[in-house]
Scaffold this active site. Structure first.
Site, PDB file in Angstrom:
ATOM      1  N   THR A 233       0.856  -1.185   0.000  1.00 39.41           N
ATOM      2  CA  THR A 233       0.000   0.000   0.000  1.00 39.41           C
ATOM      3  C   THR A 233       0.883   1.223   0.000  1.00 39.41           C
ATOM      4  OG1 THR A 233      -1.632  -1.153   1.363  1.00 39.41           O
ATOM      5  CG2 THR A 233      -1.786   1.252   1.300  1.00 39.41           C
TER       6      THR A 233
ATOM      7  N   ILE B 228     -11.969  -6.547   1.218  1.00 40.64           N
ATOM      8  CA  ILE B 228     -11.457  -5.197   1.443  1.00 40.64           C
ATOM      9  C   ILE B 228     -10.472  -5.276   2.591  1.00 40.64           C
ATOM     10  CG2 ILE B 228     -12.028  -2.850   2.181  1.00 40.64           C
ATOM     11  CD1 ILE B 228     -14.741  -3.204   0.831  1.00 40.64           C
TER      12      ILE B 228
ATOM     13  N   THR C 174       1.055  -0.296   6.225  1.00 37.74           N
ATOM     14  CA  THR C 174       1.194  -1.071   4.997  1.00 37.74           C
ATOM     15  C   THR C 174       1.537  -2.503   5.376  1.00 37.74           C
ATOM     16  OG1 THR C 174       2.400  -1.269   2.895  1.00 37.74           O
ATOM     17  CG2 THR C 174       3.639  -0.424   4.766  1.00 37.74           C
ATOM     18  N   GLY C 175       1.052  -3.462   4.583  1.00 36.10           N
ATOM     19  CA  GLY C 175       1.375  -4.857   4.869  1.00 36.10           C
ATOM     20  C   GLY C 175       0.143  -5.744   4.835  1.00 36.10           C
ATOM     21  N   ASP C 176       0.129  -6.737   5.694  1.00 34.62           N
ATOM     22  CA  ASP C 176      -0.945  -7.727   5.740  1.00 34.62           C
ATOM     23  C   ASP C 176      -2.194  -7.108   6.372  1.00 34.62           C
ATOM     24  OD1 ASP C 176      -2.662  -9.825   6.146  1.00 34.62           O
ATOM     25  OD2 ASP C 176      -1.163 -11.188   6.967  1.00 34.62           O
TER      26      ASP C 176
END
Length: 347
Positions: free
Chosen positions: A210, A239, A261-263
């Site tokens: 992201t 989502i 940002t990430g999982d």
């Protein structure tokens, strides 16, 4: 004594104001490779030219990453879902008035961040999703186009040829670790089994990412936001954390902002951006606030992949991360015309 204390406090306030003015405007955004740097620079150039237009600068930066298809994890033509379609999530937050616009599972519209901005400015809602978000975007004058490219088609074909591995299913039949669906509930699986220690999907900057961004203008007003095309091979309709306020990004005009940002399937459960801002409210530095947010998630999911960036109204910034060796992020401040890349070691 009161006069002396008052003088000292006034001097400290003046010093903080001077330090802050030297570091503002400020742009802080996730990831340090070339395309993400260009996105950060786009936002920074805009806020330097228009020092009070923080939201416009934010949207310009996010949109730059969308058009560049940063890491094929932002914008069109990347991270296809199980059906081969690319869908987009985006969030725009403005500190004054705590205003917000977001879109999730946006289809057939390339300008996700601008559509999120339109939700904030042309409706009394905060979040639109799916086909109805597309309908709204068309009504607002955005152009419909396919988000599928040769690159995303190749990604999808390779995934199918690899027996749909990896995927996001569990407790279903046939065995999702060995074959493609369609799947049905596995009647032999333990009902409602939720094991936080179960193996996580192989998230990385390559498979999922992201752009998260915080912008603070010369008045000290704050904006924050995100844009992504989500997790590769996600179940259609999924989502992630990116468009969820407090998860993907958050800002408070009295304090500063943060982004993650990430999982996203893990991170949205902990609202790390909100937590980082709240820790800064109590006087914690941005770096320490980001670390606290990361450690909160790591305590439950030790191997999850992700990072948090944070910035306050004094122009200070920091980041923390987990599941990788190092994490780089982009910073533009009043001390330089070009953005710089900062790198932190991860837990």
């Amino acid at each position: 004594m009161r006069i002396v204390l008052g003088t000292v406090l006034a001097a400290l306030s003046l010093f903080a104001s001077i330090v802050s003015s030297q570091k503002l405007p400020l742009v802080v955004s996730t990831w340090g490779n070339a395309d993400f740097q260009a996105a950060g620079q786009r936002a920074f150039d805009y806020i330097q030219k228009y020092p009070k237009n923080r939201v416009a600068a934010l949207v310009e930066g996010l949109s730059e990453c969308e058009s560049r298809q940063c890491d094929t994890t932002v914008g069109y033509g990347g991270s296809p879902d199980e059906s081969g379609e690319t869908t987009l999530d985006a969030l725009v937050l403005d500190g004054p008035g705590q205003k917000m616009g977001a879109v999730g599972d946006l289809r057939k519209i390339k300008d996700a961040a601008r559509v999120a901005w339109a939700v904030m400015n042309y409706t009394k809602h905060s979040f639109l999703a799916g086909d109805q978000a597309t309908k709204f975007a068309l009504q607002m004058g955005f152009q419909e186009s396919s988000l599928i490219t040769n690159v995303s088609t190749t990604m999808h074909t390779e995934w199918l040829n690899n027996n749909c591995q990896p995927n996001f299913w569990r407790n279903v039949a046939p065995n999702p670790l060995k074959t493609c669906g369609p799947y049905k509930p596995n009647q032999n699986a333990a009902k409602f089994s939720l094991n936080s220690k179960e193996p996580l999907n192989a998230f990385s900057q390559v498979s999922h990412d992201t752009i998260g961004m915080v912008v603070i203008d010369t008045n000290g007003d704050v904006a924050a936001g995100t844009s992504t095309n989500g997790a590769r091979n996600k179940i259609p309709g999924r989502i992630g954390d990116s468009p969820i306020p407090g998860a993907g990004a958050y800002c408070d005009n009295a304090i500063g902002g943060a982004a993650a940002t990430g999982d996203g399937d893990i991170m949205m459960r902990f609202l790390p951006s909100f937590l980082a801002v709240e820790k800064m409210r109590s006087g914690t530095t941005p770096r320490k606030a980001a670390e606290i947010a990361i450690l909160r998630m790591k305590a439950v999911y030790p191997e999850y992949f992700g990072a948090v960036i944070a910035a306050n109204k004094l122009g200070e910034h920091g980041a923390a991360c987990n599941g990788m060796a190092t994490f780089s992020y982009v910073v533009g401040d009043g001390n330089a015309e070009k953005v710089q890349v900062y790198t932190v070691k991860c837990f």
